[in-house]
Design a protein around this motif. Structure first.
Motif, PDB file in Angstrom:
ATOM      1  N   TYR A   1       0.850  -1.189   0.000  1.00 57.48           N
ATOM      2  CA  TYR A   1       0.000   0.000   0.000  1.00 57.48           C
ATOM      3  C   TYR A   1       0.886   1.240   0.000  1.00 57.48           C
ATOM      4  O   TYR A   1       1.793   1.378   0.824  1.00 57.48           O
ATOM      5  N   ASN A   2       0.613   2.139  -0.921  1.00 58.19           N
ATOM      6  CA  ASN A   2       1.389   3.377  -1.012  1.00 58.19           C
ATOM      7  C   ASN A   2       0.463   4.552  -1.300  1.00 58.19           C
ATOM      8  O   ASN A   2       0.820   5.481  -2.011  1.00 58.19           O
ATOM      9  N   GLY A   3      -0.737   4.475  -0.731  1.00 56.86           N
ATOM     10  CA  GLY A   3      -1.690   5.570  -0.866  1.00 56.86           C
ATOM     11  C   GLY A   3      -1.393   6.680   0.116  1.00 56.86           C
ATOM     12  O   GLY A   3      -0.331   6.693   0.759  1.00 56.86           O
ATOM     13  N   PRO A   4      -2.321   7.619   0.274  1.00 61.73           N
ATOM     14  CA  PRO A   4      -2.099   8.742   1.182  1.00 61.73           C
ATOM     15  C   PRO A   4      -1.826   8.277   2.607  1.00 61.73           C
ATOM     16  O   PRO A   4      -2.569   7.467   3.163  1.00 61.73           O
ATOM     17  N   GLN A   5      -0.745   8.760   3.188  1.00 63.60           N
ATOM     18  CA  GLN A   5      -0.396   8.440   4.573  1.00 63.60           C
ATOM     19  C   GLN A   5       0.635   9.447   5.047  1.00 63.60           C
ATOM     20  O   GLN A   5       1.069  10.323   4.293  1.00 63.60           O
ATOM     21  N   GLY A   6       1.049   9.327   6.293  1.00 62.46           N
ATOM     22  CA  GLY A   6       1.922  10.344   6.863  1.00 62.46           C
ATOM     23  C   GLY A   6       3.391  10.176   6.567  1.00 62.46           C
ATOM     24  O   GLY A   6       4.199  10.986   7.010  1.00 62.46           O
ATOM     25  N   CYS A   7       3.782   9.142   5.848  1.00 64.63           N
ATOM     26  CA  CYS A   7       5.194   8.865   5.606  1.00 64.63           C
ATOM     27  C   CYS A   7       5.401   8.482   4.151  1.00 64.63           C
ATOM     28  O   CYS A   7       5.008   7.387   3.735  1.00 64.63           O
ATOM     29  N   ASP A   8       6.013   9.372   3.378  1.00 66.67           N
ATOM     30  CA  ASP A   8       6.233   9.099   1.955  1.00 66.67           C
ATOM     31  C   ASP A   8       7.258   7.989   1.732  1.00 66.67           C
ATOM     32  O   ASP A   8       7.244   7.329   0.694  1.00 66.67           O
ATOM     33  N   GLU A   9       8.167   7.796   2.699  1.00 66.86           N
ATOM     34  CA  GLU A   9       9.243   6.826   2.509  1.00 66.86           C
ATOM     35  C   GLU A   9       8.891   5.417   2.985  1.00 66.86           C
ATOM     36  O   GLU A   9       9.620   4.464   2.685  1.00 66.86           O
ATOM     37  N   CYS A  10       7.804   5.272   3.739  1.00 67.19           N
ATOM     38  CA  CYS A  10       7.537   3.967   4.376  1.00 67.19           C
ATOM     39  C   CYS A  10       7.213   2.881   3.360  1.00 67.19           C
ATOM     40  O   CYS A  10       7.710   1.758   3.467  1.00 67.19           O
TER      41      CYS A  10
ATOM     42  N   TYR B   1       0.352  -9.129   0.918  1.00 69.98           N
ATOM     43  CA  TYR B   1      -0.068  -7.724   0.937  1.00 69.98           C
ATOM     44  C   TYR B   1       0.544  -7.072   2.166  1.00 69.98           C
ATOM     45  O   TYR B   1       0.460  -7.622   3.273  1.00 69.98           O
ATOM     46  N   VAL B   2       1.153  -5.898   1.974  1.00 68.44           N
ATOM     47  CA  VAL B   2       1.806  -5.202   3.077  1.00 68.44           C
ATOM     48  C   VAL B   2       1.148  -3.849   3.306  1.00 68.44           C
ATOM     49  O   VAL B   2       1.033  -3.034   2.383  1.00 68.44           O
ATOM     50  N   GLN B   3       0.736  -3.639   4.554  1.00 67.53           N
ATOM     51  CA  GLN B   3       0.244  -2.336   4.993  1.00 67.53           C
ATOM     52  C   GLN B   3       1.362  -1.728   5.829  1.00 67.53           C
ATOM     53  O   GLN B   3       1.594  -2.124   6.968  1.00 67.53           O
ATOM     54  N   PRO B   4       2.101  -0.771   5.268  1.00 66.94           N
ATOM     55  CA  PRO B   4       3.282  -0.263   5.971  1.00 66.94           C
ATOM     56  C   PRO B   4       2.914   0.725   7.076  1.00 66.94           C
ATOM     57  O   PRO B   4       1.747   1.057   7.289  1.00 66.94           O
ATOM     58  N   GLY B   5       3.934   1.202   7.764  1.00 66.33           N
ATOM     59  CA  GLY B   5       3.744   2.201   8.799  1.00 66.33           C
ATOM     60  C   GLY B   5       3.640   3.591   8.209  1.00 66.33           C
ATOM     61  O   GLY B   5       3.537   3.774   7.000  1.00 66.33           O
ATOM     62  N   GLY B   6       3.670   4.571   9.099  1.00 65.19           N
ATOM     63  CA  GLY B   6       3.719   5.955   8.638  1.00 65.19           C
ATOM     64  C   GLY B   6       2.426   6.723   8.716  1.00 65.19           C
ATOM     65  O   GLY B   6       2.404   7.922   8.482  1.00 65.19           O
ATOM     66  N   GLY B   7       1.319   6.070   9.027  1.00 61.24           N
ATOM     67  CA  GLY B   7       0.056   6.790   9.106  1.00 61.24           C
ATOM     68  C   GLY B   7      -0.031   7.663  10.342  1.00 61.24           C
ATOM     69  O   GLY B   7       0.578   7.372  11.368  1.00 61.24           O
TER      70      GLY B   7
ATOM     71  N   LEU C   1       0.736  -8.522   5.954  1.00 66.25           N
ATOM     72  CA  LEU C   1       1.810  -8.060   6.832  1.00 66.25           C
ATOM     73  C   LEU C   1       1.540  -6.601   7.193  1.00 66.25           C
ATOM     74  O   LEU C   1       1.489  -5.737   6.315  1.00 66.25           O
ATOM     75  N   GLY C   2       1.356  -6.337   8.482  1.00 66.39           N
ATOM     76  CA  GLY C   2       1.083  -4.982   8.947  1.00 66.39           C
ATOM     77  C   GLY C   2       2.188  -4.486   9.862  1.00 66.39           C
ATOM     78  O   GLY C   2       2.484  -5.112  10.882  1.00 66.39           O
ATOM     79  N   LEU C   3       2.805  -3.380   9.499  1.00 61.21           N
ATOM     80  CA  LEU C   3       3.917  -2.829  10.257  1.00 61.21           C
ATOM     81  C   LEU C   3       3.499  -1.516  10.900  1.00 61.21           C
ATOM     82  O   LEU C   3       3.091  -0.581  10.207  1.00 61.21           O
ATOM     83  N   CYS C   4       3.589  -1.434  12.225  1.00 55.02           N
ATOM     84  CA  CYS C   4       3.237  -0.239  12.988  1.00 55.02           C
ATOM     85  C   CYS C   4       1.805   0.196  12.667  1.00 55.02           C
ATOM     86  O   CYS C   4       0.856  -0.421  13.123  1.00 55.02           O
ATOM     87  N   PHE C   5       1.617   1.225  11.855  1.00 53.56           N
ATOM     88  CA  PHE C   5       0.282   1.667  11.480  1.00 53.56           C
ATOM     89  C   PHE C   5      -0.500   0.544  10.817  1.00 53.56           C
ATOM     90  O   PHE C   5      -1.703   0.389  11.034  1.00 53.56           O
ATOM     91  N   GLY C   6       0.181  -0.267  10.028  1.00 52.57           N
ATOM     92  CA  GLY C   6      -0.458  -1.422   9.415  1.00 52.57           C
ATOM     93  C   GLY C   6      -0.860  -2.469  10.428  1.00 52.57           C
ATOM     94  O   GLY C   6      -1.778  -3.258  10.189  1.00 52.57           O
TER      95      GLY C   6
END
Length: 263
Positions: free
Chosen positions: A49-58, A97-103, A131-136
């Protein structure tokens, strides 16, 4: 035709070379019924997932991790603004499927994701891996969230016995499979599992709360982490932090492997 003595050796040599060439070509032909060498399999597909979130690099950080992982994935971005929506058809081609952090805003991000929730749950239930990392990790929980865990999430920072008082970026110690390890952390979740839940706790925080969990969901699996196992050296340098263990990605690779393992 008559050959001079000088030309006979050359003709004989040419004839011998022709015979050797025929034999060599014949030996290279597969025997009847023999199988052709297998073609190298294409790496499995991971959607990040690379949609709108608080971290462009995550999102890109996770993508790079997956490309370099021992399992070696192809990576495609999904979500608003990527040109690839998170749909059942998109998920059907993927293993992970990965839901990264940064939200920064769970409710706001959930507005972008809730339309895909049923498709994602169905995909995991049939054998996909989340796979969910931090915000994910928060989003794997409930209200709002995908509801993929045998339990729910809560914030670790400021909770009873926590070593982190607020949402600062820091490095904290966890117990990973009974051994002390240090991980990058920024306001990630802890996981409160239901009594008797079918889940493996890979790591706990210093207060005993679950920090990294892998659990089945139908035929699929869900891996979640409150800390950031994917953090590379640039994360530490940017915040002026140091990891006493050195910057290592082995915990991230282990979590990926456990998340995609079949039941």
């Amino acid at each position: 035709m008559h050959l001079s003595a000088a030309r006979r050796p050359a003709v004989l040599l040419a004839g011998l070379l022709s015979v050797v060439l025929v034999l060599a070509v014949g030996c290279s032909q597969p025997k009847a019924g023999a199988e052709a060498p297998p073609r190298s399999a294409e790496p499995p597909l991971a959607l990040v997932y690379n949609g709108p979130q608080g971290c462009d690099e995550c999102g890109p950080a996770v993508a790079e991790l997956l490309r370099r992982a021992p399992q070696h994935y192809r990576v495609e971005y999904v979500g608003p603004g990527t040109g690839k929506p998170l749909t059942a058809a998109t998920l059907a081609e993927a293993q992970l499927y990965v839901q990264p952090g940064g939200g920064q805003d769970l409710d706001r991000t959930w507005q972008d994701l809730r339309g895909s929730a049923d498709a994602l749950r169905d995909w995991v239930r049939k054998g996909g891996s989340y796979l969910g990392l931090c915000f994910g990790g928060y989003l794997a929980g409930r209200d709002p969230g995908f509801g993929l865990l045998p339990g729910d999430t809560h914030g670790y920072a400021g909770s009873p016995g926590s070593t982190v008082p607020d949402d600062r970026d820091t490095v904290l110690e966890v117990s990973w499979r009974g051994k002390p390890r240090h991980m990058y952390f920024q306001d990630g979740p802890a996981f409160r599992l239901d009594d008797g839940a079918d889940a493996a706790v890979l790591a706990t925080y210093s207060n005993g709360a679950a920090a990294v969990v892998v659990a089945p969901y139908g035929k699929g699996r869900v891996g979640v982490s409150g800390p950031h196992p994917e953090a590379d050296a640039s994360w530490y340098e940017e915040k002026g932090l140091a990891n006493p263990d050195g910057v290592r990605l082995d915990l991230a690779y282990e979590l990926i492997q456990e998340t995609v393992a079949r039941n």
